[in-house]
Design a protein around this motif. Structure first.
Motif, PDB file in Angstrom:
ATOM      1  N   ASP A 100      -0.512   4.451   0.193  1.00 17.57           N
ATOM      2  CA  ASP A 100      -1.225   5.520   0.892  1.00 17.57           C
ATOM      3  C   ASP A 100      -0.909   5.433   2.389  1.00 17.57           C
ATOM      4  O   ASP A 100      -1.331   4.510   3.078  1.00 17.57           O
ATOM      5  CB  ASP A 100      -2.722   5.381   0.656  1.00 17.57           C
ATOM      6  CG  ASP A 100      -3.542   6.506   1.266  1.00 17.57           C
ATOM      7  OD1 ASP A 100      -3.061   7.165   2.212  1.00 17.57           O
ATOM      8  OD2 ASP A 100      -4.682   6.707   0.810  1.00 17.57           O
ATOM      9  N   GLU A 153       0.855  -1.195   0.000  1.00 16.76           N
ATOM     10  CA  GLU A 153       0.000   0.000   0.000  1.00 16.76           C
ATOM     11  C   GLU A 153       0.886   1.238   0.000  1.00 16.76           C
ATOM     12  O   GLU A 153       1.823   1.332   0.789  1.00 16.76           O
ATOM     13  CB  GLU A 153      -0.896  -0.015   1.236  1.00 16.76           C
ATOM     14  CG  GLU A 153      -1.728   1.214   1.460  1.00 16.76           C
ATOM     15  CD  GLU A 153      -2.746   1.445   0.353  1.00 16.76           C
ATOM     16  OE1 GLU A 153      -2.578   2.455  -0.383  1.00 16.76           O
ATOM     17  OE2 GLU A 153      -3.701   0.666   0.224  1.00 16.76           O
ATOM     18  N   LYS A 195     -12.008   1.140  -0.398  1.00 15.40           N
ATOM     19  CA  LYS A 195     -11.482   2.229   0.425  1.00 15.40           C
ATOM     20  C   LYS A 195     -12.346   3.451   0.164  1.00 15.40           C
ATOM     21  O   LYS A 195     -12.849   3.592  -0.951  1.00 15.40           O
ATOM     22  CB  LYS A 195     -10.029   2.541   0.047  1.00 15.40           C
ATOM     23  CG  LYS A 195      -9.063   1.407   0.267  1.00 15.40           C
ATOM     24  CD  LYS A 195      -7.627   1.796   0.087  1.00 15.40           C
ATOM     25  CE  LYS A 195      -7.232   2.076  -1.351  1.00 15.40           C
ATOM     26  NZ  LYS A 195      -5.830   2.326  -1.567  1.00 15.40           N
ATOM     27  N   PRO A 196     -12.506   4.343   1.061  1.00 14.61           N
ATOM     28  CA  PRO A 196     -11.943   4.322   2.415  1.00 14.61           C
ATOM     29  C   PRO A 196     -12.736   3.374   3.320  1.00 14.61           C
ATOM     30  O   PRO A 196     -13.890   3.054   3.053  1.00 14.61           O
ATOM     31  CB  PRO A 196     -12.094   5.767   2.892  1.00 14.61           C
ATOM     32  CG  PRO A 196     -13.273   6.290   2.135  1.00 14.61           C
ATOM     33  CD  PRO A 196     -13.265   5.566   0.815  1.00 14.61           C
ATOM     34  N   PHE A 197     -12.058   2.931   4.394  1.00  7.85           N
ATOM     35  CA  PHE A 197     -12.680   2.016   5.348  1.00  7.85           C
ATOM     36  C   PHE A 197     -13.446   2.815   6.385  1.00  7.85           C
ATOM     37  O   PHE A 197     -13.101   3.937   6.709  1.00  7.85           O
ATOM     38  CB  PHE A 197     -11.617   1.180   6.064  1.00  7.85           C
ATOM     39  CG  PHE A 197     -10.686   0.485   5.105  1.00  7.85           C
ATOM     40  CD1 PHE A 197     -11.140  -0.519   4.275  1.00  7.85           C
ATOM     41  CD2 PHE A 197      -9.358   0.844   5.046  1.00  7.85           C
ATOM     42  CE1 PHE A 197     -10.300  -1.156   3.393  1.00  7.85           C
ATOM     43  CE2 PHE A 197      -8.500   0.208   4.168  1.00  7.85           C
ATOM     44  CZ  PHE A 197      -8.958  -0.785   3.342  1.00  7.85           C
ATOM     45  N   ASP A 244      -3.024  -3.094  -2.678  1.00  8.67           N
ATOM     46  CA  ASP A 244      -3.667  -1.937  -3.298  1.00  8.67           C
ATOM     47  C   ASP A 244      -3.673  -2.136  -4.811  1.00  8.67           C
ATOM     48  O   ASP A 244      -2.752  -2.721  -5.378  1.00  8.67           O
ATOM     49  CB  ASP A 244      -2.894  -0.670  -2.918  1.00  8.67           C
ATOM     50  CG  ASP A 244      -3.562   0.604  -3.395  1.00  8.67           C
ATOM     51  OD1 ASP A 244      -4.757   0.572  -3.760  1.00  8.67           O
ATOM     52  OD2 ASP A 244      -2.893   1.653  -3.407  1.00  8.67           O
ATOM     53  N   LEU A 295      -7.292  -3.996  -2.213  1.00  8.46           N
ATOM     54  CA  LEU A 295      -7.780  -2.769  -1.585  1.00  8.46           C
ATOM     55  C   LEU A 295      -7.951  -1.756  -2.704  1.00  8.46           C
ATOM     56  O   LEU A 295      -6.991  -1.414  -3.388  1.00  8.46           O
ATOM     57  CB  LEU A 295      -6.763  -2.261  -0.554  1.00  8.46           C
ATOM     58  CG  LEU A 295      -6.301  -3.273   0.489  1.00  8.46           C
ATOM     59  CD1 LEU A 295      -5.218  -2.669   1.368  1.00  8.46           C
ATOM     60  CD2 LEU A 295      -7.473  -3.747   1.323  1.00  8.46           C
ATOM     61  N   THR A 296      -9.174  -1.297  -2.905  1.00  8.80           N
ATOM     62  CA  THR A 296      -9.422  -0.435  -4.056  1.00  8.80           C
ATOM     63  C   THR A 296     -10.422   0.672  -3.730  1.00  8.80           C
ATOM     64  O   THR A 296     -11.334   0.471  -2.933  1.00  8.80           O
ATOM     65  CB  THR A 296      -9.915  -1.258  -5.266  1.00  8.80           C
ATOM     66  OG1 THR A 296     -10.131  -0.385  -6.367  1.00  8.80           O
ATOM     67  CG2 THR A 296     -11.195  -2.016  -4.956  1.00  8.80           C
ATOM     68  N   ALA A 297     -10.223   1.806  -4.367  1.00  8.67           N
ATOM     69  CA  ALA A 297     -11.184   2.895  -4.281  1.00  8.67           C
ATOM     70  C   ALA A 297     -12.115   2.853  -5.494  1.00  8.67           C
ATOM     71  O   ALA A 297     -13.070   3.613  -5.578  1.00  8.67           O
ATOM     72  CB  ALA A 297     -10.456   4.236  -4.222  1.00  8.67           C
ATOM     73  N   THR A 351      -1.977   7.037   4.924  1.00  4.21           N
ATOM     74  CA  THR A 351      -3.141   7.060   5.806  1.00  4.21           C
ATOM     75  C   THR A 351      -3.708   5.650   6.007  1.00  4.21           C
ATOM     76  O   THR A 351      -4.034   5.255   7.122  1.00  4.21           O
ATOM     77  CB  THR A 351      -4.234   7.980   5.229  1.00  4.21           C
ATOM     78  OG1 THR A 351      -3.673   9.265   4.983  1.00  4.21           O
ATOM     79  CG2 THR A 351      -5.411   8.099   6.174  1.00  4.21           C
ATOM     80  N   ILE A 352      -3.799   4.897   4.927  1.00  2.00           N
ATOM     81  CA  ILE A 352      -4.299   3.518   4.998  1.00  2.00           C
ATOM     82  C   ILE A 352      -3.316   2.657   5.794  1.00  2.00           C
ATOM     83  O   ILE A 352      -3.724   1.843   6.632  1.00  2.00           O
ATOM     84  CB  ILE A 352      -4.522   2.931   3.591  1.00  2.00           C
ATOM     85  CG1 ILE A 352      -5.543   3.756   2.801  1.00  2.00           C
ATOM     86  CG2 ILE A 352      -4.931   1.461   3.663  1.00  2.00           C
ATOM     87  CD1 ILE A 352      -6.940   3.738   3.345  1.00  2.00           C
ATOM     88  N   LEU A 371      -4.216   0.399   9.004  1.00  2.00           N
ATOM     89  CA  LEU A 371      -4.189  -1.063   8.958  1.00  2.00           C
ATOM     90  C   LEU A 371      -3.052  -1.698   9.759  1.00  2.00           C
ATOM     91  O   LEU A 371      -3.265  -2.675  10.468  1.00  2.00           O
ATOM     92  CB  LEU A 371      -4.099  -1.539   7.510  1.00  2.00           C
ATOM     93  CG  LEU A 371      -5.350  -1.407   6.677  1.00  2.00           C
ATOM     94  CD1 LEU A 371      -5.098  -1.888   5.251  1.00  2.00           C
ATOM     95  CD2 LEU A 371      -6.490  -2.206   7.287  1.00  2.00           C
TER      96      LEU A 371
END
Length: 154
Positions: free
Chosen positions: A59, A57, A151-153, A101, A128-130, A61-62, A66
């Motif tokens: 990002d 990943e 995402k976002p979670f 991601d 993990l996908t937006a 922030t993610i 996590l």
């Protein structure tokens, strides 16, 4: 028995320790209980083997969400911030799960997954996908991913 657990959990930890003694593993910490919020049941965990998760990943922030969450559940989490670094780790080590991601620099998640499956690696992959379109989901699953999380979670 862990005294820092809430009283209702201490009872179950003690019962699981007794079960462990009956199975001949004693109270050495090799056997413990886990309450699943998903299933609402206690399950036994073999703590002699820690589950290794590769988080690929970019990002931050993610990652900050996590990595500590998984580590607090006693998973060993290794991090790669781009697809190529993730691939080098997968090529060198075995993992129990890959959190991947889709939009990554150097090697995107879809091609990473295709490459992984092409070499015969059956490690479970959670994308993990937006990207929320059904076309993107199908593309990821067709690449060999086992599932996906948006995402976002929450």
């Amino acid at each position: 028995m862990r005294s820092n657990l809430p009283l209702c959990w201490r009872k179950y930890s003690y019962q699981l320790s007794v079960i462990g003694e009956e199975w001949g593993v004693g109270c050495s910490g090799l056997l413990t209980g886990h309450w699943s919020l998903v299933t609402g049941h206690w399950s036994l965990l073999n703590r002699s083997r820690i589950m290794k998760i590769l988080l690929v990943e970019d990002d931050e922030t993610i990652v900050q969400l996590l990595q500590p969450t998984l580590a607090s559940q006693r998973y060993l989490v290794e991090l790669a911030t781009d697809g190529q670094a993730g691939w080098e780790l997968v090529d060198s080590f075995e993992y129990d799960l890959i959190l991947l991601d889709v939009m990554l620099p150097k090697l995107d998640g879809i091609n990473f997954c295709k490459k992984l499956r092409a070499k015969g690696d059956r490690t479970p992959v959670l994308l993990l996908t937006a990207q929320d379109s059904s076309t993107d989901k199908v593309r990821g699953l067709d690449a060999g991913a086992d599932d996906y999380a948006l995402k976002p979670f929450d």
